[in-house]
Write a protein that holds these residues in place. Structure first.
Motif, short mmCIF file in Angstrom:
data_model
loop_
_atom_site.label_atom_id
_atom_site.label_comp_id
_atom_site.label_asym_id
_atom_site.label_seq_id
_atom_site.Cartn_x
_atom_site.Cartn_y
_atom_site.Cartn_z
N MET A 1 0.83 -1.18 0.00
CA MET A 1 0.00 0.00 0.00
C MET A 1 0.89 1.25 0.00
SD MET A 1 -3.19 -0.84 0.11
CE MET A 1 -4.22 -2.20 0.51
N SER A 2 0.32 2.32 -0.51
CA SER A 2 1.08 3.55 -0.68
C SER A 2 0.24 4.76 -0.33
CB SER A 2 1.55 3.68 -2.13
OG SER A 2 2.43 2.65 -2.46
N THR A 3 0.92 5.87 -0.17
CA THR A 3 0.26 7.16 0.05
C THR A 3 0.20 7.91 -1.27
OG1 THR A 3 2.31 8.32 0.53
CG2 THR A 3 1.18 7.27 2.40
N PHE A 4 -0.59 8.96 -1.30
CA PHE A 4 -0.63 9.78 -2.50
C PHE A 4 0.71 10.49 -2.70
CE2 PHE A 4 -1.99 13.11 -5.45
CZ PHE A 4 -2.71 12.34 -6.35
N ALA A 5 1.42 10.77 -1.61
CA ALA A 5 2.76 11.35 -1.73
C ALA A 5 3.69 10.42 -2.49
CB ALA A 5 3.33 11.67 -0.35
N ASP A 6 3.54 9.11 -2.33
CA ASP A 6 4.34 8.14 -3.08
C ASP A 6 4.04 8.25 -4.58
OD1 ASP A 6 5.41 7.06 -0.70
OD2 ASP A 6 3.77 5.59 -0.54
N ALA B 1 5.57 11.52 -5.87
CA ALA B 1 7.04 11.43 -5.99
C ALA B 1 7.44 10.65 -7.23
CB ALA B 1 7.63 10.79 -4.73
N ALA B 2 6.70 9.57 -7.52
CA ALA B 2 7.04 8.72 -8.66
C ALA B 2 6.57 9.31 -9.98
CB ALA B 2 6.43 7.33 -8.46
N GLU B 3 5.38 9.91 -10.00
CA GLU B 3 4.75 10.40 -11.24
C GLU B 3 4.07 11.74 -10.97
OE1 GLU B 3 5.02 9.08 -14.19
OE2 GLU B 3 5.92 7.16 -13.65
N PRO B 4 4.85 12.82 -10.83
CA PRO B 4 4.25 14.11 -10.43
C PRO B 4 3.19 14.66 -11.39
CG PRO B 4 6.61 14.34 -10.92
CD PRO B 4 6.30 12.89 -10.96
N GLU B 5 3.39 14.54 -12.69
CA GLU B 5 2.39 15.05 -13.64
C GLU B 5 1.09 14.26 -13.54
OE1 GLU B 5 1.60 15.33 -18.40
OE2 GLU B 5 3.69 15.51 -17.74
N GLU C 1 -16.35 11.48 11.62
CA GLU C 1 -15.51 10.29 11.50
C GLU C 1 -14.41 10.57 10.49
OE1 GLU C 1 -17.26 6.42 11.72
OE2 GLU C 1 -19.23 7.33 12.03
N LEU C 2 -13.27 9.97 10.69
CA LEU C 2 -12.10 10.23 9.86
C LEU C 2 -11.36 8.94 9.57
CD1 LEU C 2 -10.17 12.32 8.56
CD2 LEU C 2 -9.03 12.48 10.79
N PHE C 3 -11.03 8.75 8.28
CA PHE C 3 -10.26 7.59 7.84
C PHE C 3 -9.11 8.06 6.95
CE2 PHE C 3 -14.22 5.86 9.08
CZ PHE C 3 -14.02 4.52 9.39
N ARG C 4 -7.92 7.53 7.21
CA ARG C 4 -6.78 7.76 6.31
C ARG C 4 -6.81 6.62 5.29
NH1 ARG C 4 -3.95 4.92 9.79
NH2 ARG C 4 -3.85 6.44 11.44
N VAL C 5 -6.24 6.85 4.11
CA VAL C 5 -6.29 5.82 3.08
C VAL C 5 -4.89 5.36 2.69
CG1 VAL C 5 -8.50 6.65 2.18
CG2 VAL C 5 -6.40 7.46 1.13
N ASP C 6 -4.79 4.07 2.41
CA ASP C 6 -3.59 3.47 1.82
C ASP C 6 -4.01 3.01 0.43
OD1 ASP C 6 -1.83 3.61 4.11
OD2 ASP C 6 -3.10 2.08 5.02
N LEU C 7 -3.25 3.42 -0.56
CA LEU C 7 -3.65 3.21 -1.95
C LEU C 7 -2.99 1.97 -2.55
CD1 LEU C 7 -3.35 6.92 -3.05
CD2 LEU C 7 -5.44 5.67 -2.47
N HIS D 1 0.21 1.53 -9.83
CA HIS D 1 0.17 0.54 -8.75
C HIS D 1 1.50 0.59 -8.02
CE1 HIS D 1 -3.39 -1.73 -10.18
NE2 HIS D 1 -2.98 -1.31 -11.37
N PRO D 2 1.51 0.44 -6.69
CA PRO D 2 2.77 0.37 -5.97
C PRO D 2 3.62 -0.79 -6.49
CG PRO D 2 0.90 0.36 -4.44
CD PRO D 2 0.35 0.25 -5.82
N GLY D 3 4.86 -0.55 -6.68
CA GLY D 3 5.77 -1.59 -7.12
C GLY D 3 5.84 -1.79 -8.62
#
Length: 159
Positions: free
Chosen positions: A1-6, A9-13, A121-127, A148-150
């Motif tokens: 799983m990844s964050t949107f920051a990941d 960082a990998a594909e800024p555009e 209610e609050l949820f963080r997400v892993d993508l 996709h991560p990886g």
């Protein structure tokens, strides 16, 4: 799983275009799974806070009960009418409820919200997937870009 920051960082555009698709409309569509495994779609006003997508809303919503039971979700940005369509985006992964008062307060502060834990209610997400569907430059085909991560970013053109 990844964050949107990941993703950024990998594909800024790509990440910028996904974010723009989500920011284009206030209302999004969240898909969760009911206790019997059938899908549920719900409206949600998801926003990016501190660069990440968060799921927040009214206490006791059935969509959040779904996520506590089974954290898998899909989120769609919504689409413009065909004559105005430029792109739409989708996120999928797992959502984790935020129960720590300090993390809740950091989110609320960054989002410009007042209140205390329990007010929403609050949820963080892993993508595990981020998708952007857009038209090619000639407007003759859909271009589906999927991250996709990886494995990174892939593109498919559909006419």
């Amino acid at each position: 799983m990844s964050t949107f920051a990941d993703v950024a960082a990998a594909e800024p555009e790509f990440a910028d275009r996904v974010r723009a698709a989500f920011d284009a409309r206030r209302h999004k569509v969240l898909a969760t799974l009911r206790a019997d495994g059938s899908p549920r779609v719900s409206g949600i006003e998801m926003q990016f806070v501190a660069g990440e997508p968060w799921l927040a809303g009214m206490p006791h919503s059935v969509k959040f009960a779904d996520l506590r039971r089974d954290p898998r979700f899909a989120l769609h940005s919504g689409s413009a009418e065909p004559d105005e369509f430029s792109a739409d985006a989708k996120l999928s992964g797992r959502a984790t409820e935020v129960t720590d008062p300090e993390e809740w307060a950091r989110f609320a502060g960054a989002a410009g919200l007042e209140g205390r834990p329990g007010d929403f209610e609050l949820f963080r997400v892993d993508l595990d997937q981020v998708v952007l569907v857009a038209l090619n430059e000639e407007k003759t085909a859909l271009v589906v870009a999927s991250w996709h991560p990886g494995s990174g970013l892939t593109r498919t053109e559909r006419t």
